[in-house]
Design a protein around this motif. Structure first.
Motif, PDB file in Angstrom:
ATOM      1  N   SER A 125      49.614 104.566 -17.828  1.00 68.02           N
ATOM      2  CA  SER A 125      50.183 104.526 -19.178  1.00 68.02           C
ATOM      3  C   SER A 125      50.121 103.090 -19.714  1.00 68.02           C
ATOM      4  N   TYR A 150      43.452 109.124 -21.842  1.00 63.95           N
ATOM      5  CA  TYR A 150      44.678 108.890 -21.057  1.00 63.95           C
ATOM      6  C   TYR A 150      44.829 109.921 -19.947  1.00 63.95           C
ATOM      7  N   THR A 154      44.445 109.062 -15.950  1.00 66.79           N
ATOM      8  CA  THR A 154      45.624 109.313 -15.126  1.00 66.79           C
ATOM      9  C   THR A 154      45.302 110.320 -14.027  1.00 66.79           C
TER      10      THR A 154
END
Length: 322
Positions: A125, A150, A154
């Motif tokens: 993040s 993102y 991740t």
């Protein structure tokens, strides 16, 4: 003094950016974590002074040191392409305080899957925000693309970390301590290209040495992004590789076994020590104003430049981002 100030070029690098040492001095200057504590009002005043200097109207009594300091604050907090103020967490000057806390915790809490998942998620993040903040702003990216980048980065980090964590259960303890670095390196190879995918898909703006725009190049984008990936991995490598060795040695001492509650704060402080030097060093590995020979560009763009300028332009230039 007046003559010196009127001739002062605020945008000319204070140190030679063609050398590693010159870039290192520059990035030690603008990644100084103390600038993250400067008030919004002072940052706005610095921008106003920089803009005044560019316009040739420096306030009377202003010294060259004041101009250098204003440019330091400006470079640390405002985007080089747009001039807009960057969010605090995404600035390179926040890499030491933000990165040291996350890196220290990743290296300390690596034994259980829930801890690995949580800290890798926090790290990605943080990285996603840093990558978005320091992108080449000439290539806009949609909220959907940001979300996909993102989630992909991740997922890559978590899959690498959890997978290697399970795989190293029977490996020597030190190997397990290096799993967070493997996850960070793998995620950087995904996060940065994904967050800056518009540059790869549509090309990045390239100019001549006088900043005259010549077109857009996908090859230039790939070169710039590749250098950023290498820099980010290099930024994390020393701390995440050497710190586990140091901690394993320290934890073997009797006094360290009595203060286990201080292990995490100690790792955070040591991680900060590594990052304090590695952030500017990693940023300095490649010139910020990246160059590429015209002969290496896409055929269409190369032909366009040759048809328009002949052999007068041999290199193109672009901002690689950070």
């Amino acid at each position: 003094m007046e003559m010196e100030i009127t001739k002062f070029n605020i945008d000319a690098p204070r140190w030679d950016q063609s050398t590693f040492v010159g870039r290192l001095k520059h990035f030690f200057n603008i990644t100084d974590p103390r600038t993250a504590l400067v008030s919004e009002q002072e940052l706005d005043s610095a921008k106003q002074l920089v803009d005044s200097c560019r316009a040739g109207s420096v306030p009377p009594g202003t010294s060259t040191e004041q101009l250098h300091y204003a440019k330091k604050l400006y470079d640390s907090a405002f985007h080089p392409d747009t001039g807009d103020k960057m969010n605090l967490i995404g600035r390179m000057s926040f890499q030491v305080p933000g990165g040291m806390a996350i890196t220290g915790c990743m290296l300390q809490f690596y034994r259980t899957v829930p801890a690995v998942v949580f800290w890798q998620w926090v790290n990605q993040s943080f990285n996603a925000l840093v990558n978005y903040t320091n992108r080449n702003a000439a290539s806009p990216i949609t909220l959907t693309q940001i979300g996909v980048a993102y989630v992909t980065a991740t997922s890559t980090a978590l899959a690498t970390a959890v997978g290697l964590n399970l795989y190293t259960k029977k490996a020597p303890p030190l190997v397990a301590r290096w799993v967070p670095f493997a996850a960070v390196a793998a995620a950087n190879c995904v996060n940065i290209p994904m967050m800056r995918q518009q540059e790869i898909l549509n090309g990045i703006a390239v100019t001549d040495e006088n900043d005259n725009k010549l077109g857009h190049s996908k090859k230039a984008a790939i070169k710039g992004i590749s250098q950023v990936v290498i820099s980010r991995i290099a930024m994390a490598a020393p701390g995440m590789i050497l710190l586990p060795i140091l901690m394993q040695r320290l934890e073997s001492f009797a006094f360290m076994k009595k203060i286990r509650f201080l292990h995490a704060p100690l790792q955070v402080m040591l991680a900060g020590g590594f990052l304090l030097f590695m952030v500017p060093v990693a940023c300095s590995l490649f010139p910020q104003r990246c160059s590429m020979s015209v002969s290496s560009l896409e055929p269409e763009l190369r032909e366009s430049i040759v048809n328009q300028y002949g052999d007068n332009i041999r290199y193109v230039y672009f901002n690689k981002g950070l």
